[in-house]
Every structure is written in C-alpha cells, then in structure tokens.
Motif scaffolding. Structure first.
Motif, PDB file in Angstrom:
ATOM      1  N   HIS A 195     -18.074 -11.398   1.428  1.00  0.00           N
ATOM      2  CA  HIS A 195     -18.086 -10.380   0.115  1.00  0.00           C
ATOM      3  C   HIS A 195     -18.324 -11.578  -1.300  1.00  0.00           C
ATOM      4  CE1 HIS A 195     -16.426  -6.653   1.660  1.00  0.00           C
ATOM      5  NE2 HIS A 195     -16.025  -7.173   2.648  1.00  0.00           N
ATOM      6  N   LEU A 196     -18.789 -10.781  -2.076  1.00  0.00           N
ATOM      7  CA  LEU A 196     -19.094 -11.704  -3.260  1.00  0.00           C
ATOM      8  C   LEU A 196     -17.663 -11.872  -3.991  1.00  0.00           C
ATOM      9  CD1 LEU A 196     -22.213  -9.774  -4.215  1.00  0.00           C
ATOM     10  CD2 LEU A 196     -22.324 -12.256  -3.811  1.00  0.00           C
ATOM     11  N   ILE A 197     -17.672 -12.970  -4.984  1.00  0.00           N
ATOM     12  CA  ILE A 197     -16.423 -13.557  -5.628  1.00  0.00           C
ATOM     13  C   ILE A 197     -16.144 -12.319  -6.440  1.00  0.00           C
ATOM     14  CG2 ILE A 197     -15.604 -14.812  -7.511  1.00  0.00           C
ATOM     15  CD1 ILE A 197     -17.635 -17.128  -6.656  1.00  0.00           C
ATOM     16  N   GLY A 198     -15.134 -11.613  -6.278  1.00  0.00           N
ATOM     17  CA  GLY A 198     -14.417 -10.663  -6.994  1.00  0.00           C
ATOM     18  C   GLY A 198     -14.998  -9.102  -6.805  1.00  0.00           C
ATOM     19  N   ASP A 199     -15.587  -9.130  -5.798  1.00  0.00           N
ATOM     20  CA  ASP A 199     -16.504  -7.866  -5.532  1.00  0.00           C
ATOM     21  C   ASP A 199     -16.023  -7.124  -3.999  1.00  0.00           C
ATOM     22  OD1 ASP A 199     -18.712  -6.210  -7.103  1.00  0.00           O
ATOM     23  OD2 ASP A 199     -18.879  -6.025  -5.150  1.00  0.00           O
ATOM     24  N   ARG A 200     -16.237  -6.048  -3.708  1.00  0.00           N
ATOM     25  CA  ARG A 200     -15.913  -5.357  -2.438  1.00  0.00           C
ATOM     26  C   ARG A 200     -17.153  -5.391  -1.803  1.00  0.00           C
ATOM     27  NH1 ARG A 200     -12.662  -0.219  -4.268  1.00  0.00           N
ATOM     28  NH2 ARG A 200     -14.328  -0.148  -5.822  1.00  0.00           N
ATOM     29  N   ARG A 201     -18.308  -5.620  -2.384  1.00  0.00           N
ATOM     30  CA  ARG A 201     -19.581  -5.611  -1.458  1.00  0.00           C
ATOM     31  C   ARG A 201     -19.899  -6.621  -0.734  1.00  0.00           C
ATOM     32  NH1 ARG A 201     -20.393  -3.679  -6.368  1.00  0.00           N
ATOM     33  NH2 ARG A 201     -21.064  -1.436  -6.882  1.00  0.00           N
ATOM     34  N   SER A 202     -20.585  -6.695   0.286  1.00  0.00           N
ATOM     35  CA  SER A 202     -20.815  -7.694   1.345  1.00  0.00           C
ATOM     36  C   SER A 202     -22.241  -8.190   0.861  1.00  0.00           C
ATOM     37  CB  SER A 202     -20.789  -7.259   2.782  1.00  0.00           C
ATOM     38  OG  SER A 202     -21.718  -6.418   2.898  1.00  0.00           O
ATOM     39  N   LEU A 203     -22.700  -9.432   1.199  1.00  0.00           N
ATOM     40  CA  LEU A 203     -24.105  -9.883   0.991  1.00  0.00           C
ATOM     41  C   LEU A 203     -25.067  -9.063   1.525  1.00  0.00           C
ATOM     42  CD1 LEU A 203     -23.209 -13.604   1.561  1.00  0.00           C
ATOM     43  CD2 LEU A 203     -24.181 -12.579  -0.509  1.00  0.00           C
ATOM     44  N   LYS A 204     -24.605  -8.528   3.115  1.00  0.00           N
ATOM     45  CA  LYS A 204     -25.621  -7.563   3.617  1.00  0.00           C
ATOM     46  C   LYS A 204     -25.871  -6.431   2.809  1.00  0.00           C
ATOM     47  CE  LYS A 204     -25.499  -4.280   7.647  1.00  0.00           C
ATOM     48  NZ  LYS A 204     -24.988  -3.195   6.893  1.00  0.00           N
ATOM     49  N   GLU A 205     -24.789  -5.861   2.195  1.00  0.00           N
ATOM     50  CA  GLU A 205     -25.100  -4.583   1.381  1.00  0.00           C
ATOM     51  C   GLU A 205     -25.896  -5.000   0.230  1.00  0.00           C
ATOM     52  OE1 GLU A 205     -21.187  -1.949   1.542  1.00  0.00           O
ATOM     53  OE2 GLU A 205     -20.648  -3.972   1.224  1.00  0.00           O
TER      54      GLU A 205
END
Length: 456
Positions: A131-141
């Motif tokens: 996941h990105l810093i401070g975010d729930r999204r993954s790099l894949k998303e």
C-alpha cells in the motif's frame, strides 16, 4: 569540508565515507543484465523459447567484489555506527538503514536465478500488493487505474508521431548543450555506450546514450529532466555534502524517491507523453503477474495482446524477469518504484504545502534519500551539518508557481467532474471526428493549425 567541524560531524563523515567506499563496486543491474543478442535470438526462434537466464548464467557474470568480504565489512560498519553515533541518532539511523540495505543486496545478488531472489527483491523494493504511504490502495490498484487512463482513446488520438531525427552522436551533442546550461559548477558528460540495453542510463556525473539508438526532440527533453536534473543533479548535490557523503550514492531504499521524482519532473515540465507514462504503469501489471506465478512468455504475450509492440513487450518482460527465473516463481520488483515514487512524492508536496511547511520541498533534491529521511535531514541542515542542494529546478527553488499549481489542483476536488464531463461531452457530440491538430509557429509570428494522425 568546513574548517571547524564538531566531533559529531567528523565521526559522521568518517562512517559515511566508509559506506561510500564499501558500496562502490556493487552494481545490481550489472549483476543481472541480459546480453542484447538474447532479444534477436528470441524473435529468431519464433517467440516460443524464453531467454536462457538461469542460475548458471547469473553465476557466470563476474563481480567486482567478493560477497562474503563485503558482507563482513558492512556488518563491521553497522556495529561502528551504533557504537559511535548511538542507536537513536537521527542521521545515524539513516546510515544504519542504508547499511542494512546493502547487506540485503548481498543476499539478492547471491540468490540470482533462484526462487529466493524475489524475497530479497520484495524486501528492498516492495511488492505490487504493498500500500502507498497513508493510503489504503495497493500499487496494483494504482497501476491498473493509470493503465486505464493511458489506454483511453484520447491518449492514442493525441500521440503525434515524433520522428527520431537524431542519431546517437548528434543526440550526445544536443543533450550535452542542454545540460551545460543547467550544471554550471560541474562538468557533466554525455557519452556514447555500446554496453547498455536501454536507450540511456545515468551515472554519477554522466549520461550514457546507446550508440545503436536514435532520438526525437521529445526523447532528449525527457532525458534532460529525468536523467539530468534528477538523477545526476541529486548525485552531485549529495556528493557536495561535507559530512553526510552517503547522500551521493543510491541504495535500493531511495529508488522510489528517485524514480518518482524523475517522473514528476517529466510531468511538471510537460516533457512526458502517454505512451511513456503507459510503460511505467504497465510495469506494475507485469510485476503483479510475475508475483502471481506468470512466466516470461506469459508476460510477453499479455503485452503483445493488449497492443504493445513485440519489442516493447520483450523489454517489459526482460525488466521484470532479470535476476529471477524466466519459468516463473521469481522476479525483480524494482520497477514498482516509478508509480510508488510518483504518487508519494506528489503526496509529500501536497502535504508540505497543506501543513504550512513548503520550505521542506527543496530538500527533495538534497541527495539520494528516502522521503522519511527529510525531517532529520532538514534538522541537520538547520544546524549546519547538511548543506542546501546546489542544483534545484527553478520550479522547486522558487515555490510560488508550484504552490499555485498544487492549490488549484487541490481545489478541483470540490468539483463534481462527472457532471462537468457530461456537460462538455454533450457539447462535443456534433463536432466532426478528425485527426487531432496541434499548433506551430508559421513564419515566427503567426500560429497555424497542423493536423497530425497517429501512426500505429
């Protein structure tokens, strides 16, 4: 070096110089590179046989250092950092983390061509599931979202053919002239090279251009800001540090910051273009496929099927499987750094502005760093241990324009863009669909519209 360094500063420099010397012969990409003729053989054999990149091949690549010797030197340095600077010193912690990274690099190189290679790669560069810093999204998303944007019809519609006007020697001459105006205190060299697979590569104070490649004006602009302003610029800024000399060398922990900042500079200078941005997002997809068990041929065929050229599809697969196993189960995850770093650098700038700390933003260029290093580096700048960066692009040295740009961009979040788009789509519906047009100067004073169609 300043005339009256403190004992702390002297110790910091001594330990930092030791790390610089130990890591000097370590070249990860050289240890996992594929020879250019493998590409020709792959196509000559009908694209049915993956390149012969196995454990035996990687073990045959000579190293300029002994793995065990370097590992011992790194462990000794790590103990001395803790003993001399203390276990909690802010700059000492960065030095410790960097040293630990190089210990992991030793294991990465040792396990080339094995299933264990990917474990070390994930530890150093991350996974598509991160996941990105401070975010729930993954790099894949994020990668999938960007792929969608750069695959939109509009991206192809505006992709005017950029002729490769310049051979490699002429490109060296043009790029050298551009960099001479930016690097006013150093002699940065642009050179021809027969030994690189990519079109270009940055060294400490030089940029190599592939002698077999040709370049467009847009290509050279990208190289100027990406390889020059960011990669070479931050190296020279780091080397100019009087005490924290490790800031002039790049361990894997700084890859996301470096590659992301370079992509951000391409974006802010309008040097990039959709096909290039698509390559960056495609690499996330390729790494995710490899992590899920795809082999070299699976990844290659996927990108051919979604419209990439065969050469570009080979290049994507090569970047992901170098060092790992072409039959699946192991891959090199470094290319996640571009998307991760772009988003995280962008978020850092947004956050520094929102928090009323815009003075932190030029520190992005102080050397080879991780975003989490900046508070400690800025504190050390205030007490005189860290020098301000020497080479900073204009938009980062005078932050007025950057502040306004990000201010307007942040304000756009208040607008219901779906409703706005529907309004304008309705307005556009009766406009004839033709080749896109661009504007060029006619006779130096008057603009004229020039039609240009994408050549697939």
């Amino acid at each position: 070096m300043p005339s009256n360094p403190t004992a702390y500063q002297q110790n910091l420099k001594t330990l930092s110089d030791r790390l610089v010397a130990i890591q000097q012969p370590i070249r990860i990409l050289d240890a996992i590179k594929w020879p250019p003729h493998w590409r020709e053989e792959f196509f000559a054999k009908g694209e049915k046989t993956p390149p012969p990149a196995d454990k035996a091949y990687y073990q045959s690549i000579p190293l300029d250092f002994d793995l065990n010797t370097v590992k011992g030197e790194l462990k000794s340095l790590l103990a001395d950092i803790k003993k001399t600077l203390g276990k909690k010193d802010a700059l000492g912690l960065i030095l410790q983390d960097t040293t630990q990274q190089y210990l992991q690099v030793m294991d990465l190189i040792k396990d080339r061509g094995t299933t264990g290679f990917i474990d070390h790669s994930r530890a150093l560069y991350g996974s598509a599931h991160d996941h990105l810093i401070g975010d729930r999204r993954s790099l894949k998303e994020v990668g999938e979202h960007l792929c969608g944007i750069f695959h939109l019809p509009a991206a192809k519609h505006i992709s005017f053919a950029q002729p490769k006007l310049y051979d490699a020697p002429k490109s060296v001459e043009i790029l050298q002239s551009k960099l001479d105006t930016y690097f006013t205190r150093h002699n940065v060299q642009v050179k021809l090279s027969d030994g690189i697979v990519s079109d270009a590569a940055a060294g400490g104070d030089s940029i190599k251009l592939n002698s077999r490649s040709s370049f467009s004006d847009r290509d050279l602009r990208v190289l100027e800001v990406h390889e020059g302003w960011v990669h070479v610029g931050t190296t020279l800024n780091g080397r100019a540090q009087p005490y924290a000399t490790w800031l002039g060398v790049g361990s894997p922990r700084i890859a996301a910051h470096q590659e992301g900042l370079a992509v951000l500079m391409e974006t802010l200078t309008f040097a990039s273009f959709p096909a290039r941005a698509r390559r960056i997002s495609d690499r996330v997809t390729a790494i995710h496929m490899a992590e899920e068990g795809a082999d070299f041929l699976d990844v290659y065929r996927h990108f051919v099927n979604v419209g990439l050229s065969k050469n570009d599809s080979y290049a994507v697969a090569q970047r992901v499987f170098r060092g790992g196993r072409v039959d699946g189960g192991s891959a090199f995850t470094k290319d996640l750094s571009y998307v991760r770093g772009f988003v995280e650098n962008l978020n850092f700038i947004h956050s520094a502005i929102s928090a009323g700390r815009p003075e932190l933003i030029p520190m992005l260029f102080v050397g080879k760093l991780n975003l989490h290093d900046i508070p400690a580096l800025y504190g050390a700048y205030l007490d005189g241990t860290i020098e301000a960066p020497m080479y900073v692009p204009d938009m980062f040295s005078d932050l007025n324009g950057l502040y306004v740009w990000f201010g307007f961009a942040n304000g756009m979040h208040l607008i219901d863009m779906k409703r706005v788009q529907n309004h304008f789509i309705d307005l556009f519906k009766d406009i004839p669909k033709v080749c896109p047009t661009t504007m060029s100067l006619n006779g130096g004073s008057r603009y004229r519209m020039v039609s240009a169609c994408f050549v697939g």
